[in-house]
Design a protein around this motif. Structure first.
Motif, PDB file in Angstrom:
ATOM      1  N   VAL A   1      11.703  28.210  27.875  1.00  0.00           N
ATOM      2  CA  VAL A   1      10.577  27.468  28.452  1.00  0.00           C
ATOM      3  C   VAL A   1      10.694  27.359  29.967  1.00  0.00           C
ATOM      4  N   LEU A   2      11.910  27.108  30.465  1.00  0.00           N
ATOM      5  CA  LEU A   2      12.107  26.891  31.901  1.00  0.00           C
ATOM      6  C   LEU A   2      12.602  28.128  32.638  1.00  0.00           C
TER       7      LEU A   2
ATOM      8  N   PHE B   1      13.444  30.503  37.486  1.00  0.00           N
ATOM      9  CA  PHE B   1      13.298  29.051  37.379  1.00  0.00           C
ATOM     10  C   PHE B   1      12.902  28.455  38.724  1.00  0.00           C
ATOM     11  N   TYR B   2      13.603  28.832  39.780  1.00  0.00           N
ATOM     12  CA  TYR B   2      13.333  28.248  41.095  1.00  0.00           C
ATOM     13  C   TYR B   2      11.930  28.578  41.594  1.00  0.00           C
TER      14      TYR B   2
ATOM     15  N   LEU C   1      15.586  29.614  32.489  1.00  0.00           N
ATOM     16  CA  LEU C   1      16.919  29.335  33.005  1.00  0.00           C
ATOM     17  C   LEU C   1      17.949  30.231  32.325  1.00  0.00           C
ATOM     18  N   GLU C   2      18.774  30.882  33.117  1.00  0.00           N
ATOM     19  CA  GLU C   2      19.867  31.691  32.593  1.00  0.00           C
ATOM     20  C   GLU C   2      21.137  30.865  32.422  1.00  0.00           C
ATOM     21  N   LEU C   3      21.283  29.848  33.252  1.00  0.00           N
ATOM     22  CA  LEU C   3      22.499  29.043  33.289  1.00  0.00           C
ATOM     23  C   LEU C   3      22.107  27.606  33.617  1.00  0.00           C
ATOM     24  N   PHE C   4      22.614  26.671  32.822  1.00  0.00           N
ATOM     25  CA  PHE C   4      22.335  25.258  33.092  1.00  0.00           C
ATOM     26  C   PHE C   4      23.285  24.401  32.265  1.00  0.00           C
TER      27      PHE C   4
ATOM     28  N   ARG D   1       7.581  19.473  30.517  1.00  0.00           N
ATOM     29  CA  ARG D   1       7.362  20.826  30.010  1.00  0.00           C
ATOM     30  C   ARG D   1       8.104  21.057  28.691  1.00  0.00           C
ATOM     31  N   ILE D   2       9.341  20.613  28.610  1.00  0.00           N
ATOM     32  CA  ILE D   2      10.065  20.840  27.351  1.00  0.00           C
ATOM     33  C   ILE D   2       9.498  19.959  26.237  1.00  0.00           C
TER      34      ILE D   2
END
Length: 236
Positions: free
Chosen positions: A192-193, A78-79, A195-198, A91-92
């Protein structure tokens, strides 16, 4: 061990201490500024997992310096995209997730108020604005790096949701509550992004779910189950 990267700029030590209270032998923390300024004084091993719990501009440099020294950096992919808040929302939206409309100043009418004046930077200014005069004052003062977002009024429900590796968790007050639609939205956001954790704020209006905000540096403060999942999923 999971080692959490904090920043002096937005010190979330209260979040970290809550995780450490639950799992004292599995979690530690450090400050990203200290590491950048004197990396040689820190010892990291191939068994360490890094979780970035801050919004510092140093995070990309931190990842670059650490990626070959530790086992994993949570949300590293993600970063690498360097998304800001507006990028994420756009984006989403392109991937069929409902979000509030982004508004253009020149197209505003009195019916667009109230609206939100938001910084594109994570964990920065979010203000609700009720008229054009107030908006003009803000735009004169801040000028750049902000966007205008529709305010969804009279919504029926609001949820704070924590996502960790394909599982979702709600505020502890919800107890055994689960919502499959929200889970599918979170799985899509993760895909989409990358991300593993959010954490994500979601509201329901007229039977539809809208994503209001996504936080890639979630403190997991209100969910003991998500804190447990963090340790179980990522520790070695």
């Amino acid at each position: 061990m999971i080692k959490i990267a904090l920043s002096y700029k937005d010190n979330y030590i209260d979040r970290v201490k809550k995780i450490m209270d639950d799992f004292p032998n599995c979690v530690d923390y450090f400050y990203v500024e200290d590491y950048i300024n004197n990396a040689k004084s820190f010892l990291f091993t191939s068994n360490d997992i890094i979780y970035i719990l801050n919004n510092s501009s140093y995070n990309l440099l931190l990842i670059k310096k650490m990626k070959n020294k530790v086992h994993n950096i949570i949300n590293e992919k993600f970063y690498s995209h360097k998304y800001n808040k507006l990028d994420m929302q756009e984006r989403i939206k392109k991937n069929n997730i409902l979000v509030p409309n982004i508004l253009k100043y020149n197209n505003l009418t009195k019916y667009n108020f109230p609206l939100f004046f938001k910084s594109v930077n994570h964990a920065d200014i979010v203000l609700k604005v009720y008229n054009r005069n107030s908006l003009d004052i803000l735009l004169t003062k801040f000028k750049n790096n902000f966007y205008l977002e529709e305010s969804l009024e009279n919504y029926s429900k609001e949820y704070k949701v924590y996502f960790i590796k394909n599982a979702i968790y709600f505020d502890d007050n919800y107890k055994k509550f689960m919502d499959e639609k929200i889970k599918q939205i979170c799985l899509k956001i993760s895909e989409v992004l990358q991300l593993e954790l959010f954490s994500v704020d979601i509201i329901m209006q007229d039977g539809y779910y809208y994503v209001i905000d996504i936080n890639p540096s979630a403190g997991l403060y209100k969910s003991s189950k998500s804190r447990k999942k963090l340790v179980e999923e990522f520790k070695i």
